[in-house]
Design an enzyme around this catalytic site. Structure first.
Site, short mmCIF file in Angstrom:
data_model
loop_
_atom_site.label_atom_id
_atom_site.label_comp_id
_atom_site.label_asym_id
_atom_site.label_seq_id
_atom_site.Cartn_x
_atom_site.Cartn_y
_atom_site.Cartn_z
N LYS A 1 0.76 -1.17 0.10
CA LYS A 1 -0.06 0.14 0.07
C LYS A 1 1.00 1.24 0.05
O LYS A 1 0.40 2.32 -0.55
CB LYS A 1 -1.05 -0.09 1.13
CG LYS A 1 -2.13 -1.04 1.05
CD LYS A 1 -2.90 -0.84 2.22
CE LYS A 1 -4.22 -1.91 2.05
NZ LYS A 1 -5.01 -1.73 3.41
N ARG A 2 1.92 1.25 0.81
CA ARG A 2 2.73 2.34 0.78
C ARG A 2 3.43 2.87 -0.61
O ARG A 2 3.54 3.72 -0.99
CB ARG A 2 3.71 2.14 1.92
CG ARG A 2 4.94 3.53 2.12
CD ARG A 2 5.82 2.86 3.03
NE ARG A 2 5.11 2.99 4.40
CZ ARG A 2 5.83 2.77 5.57
NH1 ARG A 2 7.08 2.51 5.69
NH2 ARG A 2 5.20 2.88 6.77
#
Length: 489
Positions: A257-258
């Site tokens: 996600k990052r």
């Protein structure tokens, strides 16, 4: 490759929005089911009540429906082996846990969170080498453990992993795989709240639901030895298993996600829907993100993917995500649609931009027909207000600086006069009128066409000039030419 109908399942946890990697897993299961004439089952794995999200199940259902992945059995339509939410199947897990305890393949443990944290900080695992020194039935004895359980003391049930064994299995993607049990911890099977963990519920349900093939992400590969031991202890035959390669970031490494957020890559299926991607394009793109058809084909419909799919063509290496490639797929699938369908898909974005009823159906379909080769997404039609009955409010500053000359106001005004006087208003007549004006005024054709486009559309590039004028219409074209002559001078 299975030569008989399979039963496969997609078993997401409703803890958040459906991840794009989860959709790929669902897709591969769906394709195998359709190719073999088998069943595609949706099972909601909602035993982790601390992370349960009440809206997540609906998001999963919406995401699958958007992608066209129709389930044969699941929580909405039911089926012969339901219920299809694990929170409604607890009796089955309790029975399996009791059986494992009675057989000596599992044991109860009372360790506090502090004791478990100390174990981890010491670099040790909860396994055959440490269980005898911890607070459990193995160390304290069955009678004491039974008394503490009956007294209501919080406890868990752990798998008793045998020491000094090799657990071997065949993965349909990776081939023969083996693990030494010295590397496998005594996994918690039942939590202190009485709910099963993923591992026990997964095995019990796959057996009870007759699942023949498990296709899931690579991150679950290390859990397979625990599952194989559970199948063996319960006397059940494990299904065939295939573990999909990771989806990698364009810069390398897992697409987290990052990293996705840093690169502007949507993570959830909902984000792709809201960004205006075509479901056919996303499905086509995901299918080739780890699998190949064995030839040079790239463009597939869902039915064509089902016909071509085979587990043995899933690669072992991670597949690199490319937003540019997805954009290409999106354009290809968009252009395969008819103007009316493009207009239908564009409608929500158009209404959001111009107001419900602000753009007529005829204007929207005409704009779709004109721009279908130039737009990346159906929603991009909302940006073409000049084709949707809305006069440009501003003019591209760079275009004005480059294209609007000292004589532009006079030339576009003259062009407006000629268009207004013409009997016809067609691509041929509007082009002929412009060419005749340029000849009469002794200027190059570009001296008229570029400022005229700027006046009518507000920008300097787009579809064919005279096709655009016909879609805009005579009255609006004349009005816009005269306004630009007045505003830009």
């Amino acid at each position: 490759m299975p030569d008989a109908p399979v039963r496969v399942r997609f078993a997401p946890s409703p803890t958040g929005l459906l991840h794009i990697g989860g959709l790929r897993t669902a897709l591969y299961n769906y394709l195998l089911a359709r190719q073999t004439g088998g069943a595609f089952v949706l099972r909601i794995e909602d035993t982790d009540r601390s992370r349960f999200d009440a809206d997540a199940e609906q998001d999963i259902l919406d995401g699958l429906a958007w992608a066209g992945l129709t389930t044969d059995e699941g929580p909405t339509q039911g089926g012969a082996v339901g219920p299809y939410r694990q929170s409604e199947r607890r009796a089955r897990y309790d029975e399996a846990a009791r059986r494992l305890l009675d057989q000596g393949d599992a044991y109860v443990a009372f360790d506090t969170p502090e004791a478990l944290e100390a174990l981890r900080e010491g670099g040790a695992a909860y396994d055959a080498t440490t269980r005898g020194d911890l607070d459990n039935a193995v160390a304290r004895g069955e009678e004491e453990a039974r008394r503490r359980v009956e007294a209501g003391e919080p406890h868990v049930v752990r798998l008793k992993v045998p020491a000094g064994e090799t657990v071997a299995f065949r993965d349909e993607v990776r081939g023969d795989v083996s693990f030494d049990t010295s590397d496998v911890d005594d996994q918690v099977l039942v939590k202190s709240d009485g709910m099963p963990t993923y591992h026990l519920a997964n095995v019990v349900d796959d057996h009870a639901m007759g699942i023949t093939d498990v296709i899931r992400g690579e991150e679950w590969l290390s859990s397979v030895p625990k599952h194989v031991l559970l199948y063996r202890a319960l006397g059940w035959e494990p299904p065939r298993m295939a573990h999909l390669p990771l989806i990698l970031s364009p810069n390398g490494g897992k697409l987290s996600k990052r990293s996705a957020g840093r690169l502007g890559i949507p993570v959830s299926v909902r984000e792709y829907r809201e960004a205006g991607y075509e479901p056919e394009a996303v499905v086509n793109f995901l299918a080739l993100l780890g699998w190949n058809p064995g030839d040079d084909r790239e463009l597939f419909s869902l039915d064509e993917l089902a016909e071509a799919f085979s587990v043995d063509r899933i690669g072992r290496s991670g597949a690199q995500f490319s937003l540019d490639k997805l954009e290409w797929f999106n354009g290809q699938h968009l252009r395969a649609l008819g103007p009316a369908e493009i207009a239908r898909r564009a409608r929500p974005a158009v209404d959001a931009r111009w107001g419900e009823g602000g753009v007529g159906e005829g204007a929207l379909v005409a704009a779709a027909a004109l721009l279908r080769e130039r737009i990346a997404k159906a929603a991009d039609l909302a940006d073409a207000g000049y084709l949707l009955g809305h006069d440009p409010e501003t003019y591209d500053p760079a275009g004005v600086k480059k294209r609007w000359k000292d004589d532009s106001a006079r030339l576009v005004a003259l062009y407006a006069d000629r268009l207004e006087a013409e009997d016809a208003f067609t691509e041929e007549s509007t082009e002929a009128a412009m060419r005749q004006l340029a000849e009469d005024e002794g200027v190059g054709f570009g001296r008229v066409v570029h400022p005229a486009r700027l006046a009518v559309t507000g920008v300097t590039a787009g579809a064919g000039m005279f096709e655009t004028l016909v879609v805009v219409g005579r009255e609006a074209t004349v009005r816009r030419l005269r306004r630009a002559a007045e505003v830009l001078g």
